[in-house]
Scaffold this motif. Structure first.
Motif, short mmCIF file in Angstrom:
data_model
loop_
_atom_site.label_atom_id
_atom_site.label_comp_id
_atom_site.label_asym_id
_atom_site.label_seq_id
_atom_site.Cartn_x
_atom_site.Cartn_y
_atom_site.Cartn_z
N GLN A 1 0.83 -1.21 0.00
CA GLN A 1 0.00 0.00 0.00
C GLN A 1 0.87 1.26 0.00
O GLN A 1 0.60 2.21 -0.75
N ILE A 2 1.90 1.28 0.83
CA ILE A 2 2.77 2.44 0.92
C ILE A 2 3.44 2.72 -0.43
O ILE A 2 3.61 3.88 -0.83
N PHE B 1 -0.11 2.95 -3.47
CA PHE B 1 -1.15 3.98 -3.36
C PHE B 1 -0.74 5.30 -4.00
O PHE B 1 -1.53 5.89 -4.74
N PRO B 2 0.47 5.82 -3.74
CA PRO B 2 0.84 7.11 -4.35
C PRO B 2 0.84 7.09 -5.88
O PRO B 2 0.57 8.11 -6.51
N GLY C 1 -2.38 8.17 -6.90
CA GLY C 1 -2.82 9.45 -6.34
C GLY C 1 -3.46 9.35 -4.97
O GLY C 1 -4.11 10.28 -4.53
N LEU C 2 -3.29 8.22 -4.31
CA LEU C 2 -3.85 8.04 -2.97
C LEU C 2 -2.75 8.31 -1.95
O LEU C 2 -1.71 7.64 -1.94
N HIS C 3 -2.97 9.27 -1.09
CA HIS C 3 -1.96 9.63 -0.10
C HIS C 3 -2.54 9.38 1.28
O HIS C 3 -3.49 10.04 1.70
N THR C 4 -1.99 8.39 1.96
CA THR C 4 -2.49 7.98 3.27
C THR C 4 -1.38 8.07 4.31
O THR C 4 -0.20 7.99 3.98
N THR C 5 -1.77 8.20 5.55
CA THR C 5 -0.81 8.21 6.64
C THR C 5 -0.43 6.76 6.98
O THR C 5 -1.11 5.81 6.55
N GLN D 1 -3.32 5.11 8.71
CA GLN D 1 -4.37 4.68 7.79
C GLN D 1 -3.95 3.41 7.05
O GLN D 1 -4.76 2.49 6.88
N ASN D 2 -2.68 3.34 6.64
CA ASN D 2 -2.19 2.13 5.97
C ASN D 2 -2.26 0.92 6.89
O ASN D 2 -2.61 -0.18 6.46
#
Length: 74
Positions: free
Chosen positions: A27-28, A31-32, A35-39, A42-43
């Protein structure tokens, strides 16, 4: 020789831990790209949700295949 219950449990736990780690790292990294930016928190939560679903899926499939095996044995 058949695997002991303790070793089966150890294998299952190791599988879940490794799967969770792979999910979070994936995911880390992925996701980017979409265009998905999560903390990190959240991951970790998303990884936990996918891990729970994976355990449920695996259990259900094992029960289905065991039922098939039992029918064929009769």
């Amino acid at each position: 020789m058949k695997q002991s219950r303790l070793m089966s449990l150890a294998e299952s736990v190791a599988n879940v831990i490794v799967g969770y780690g792979v999910a979070v790292v994936t995911q880390i990294l992925i996701f980017p790209i979409f265009g998905l930016h999560t903390t990190l928190a959240q991951n970790l939560k998303i990884g936990a949700a996918f891990t729970v679903m994976s355990i449920a899926r695996s259990f259900a499939l094992r029960r289905v295949f065991e039922a098939i095996r039992m029918r064929r044995a009769q």
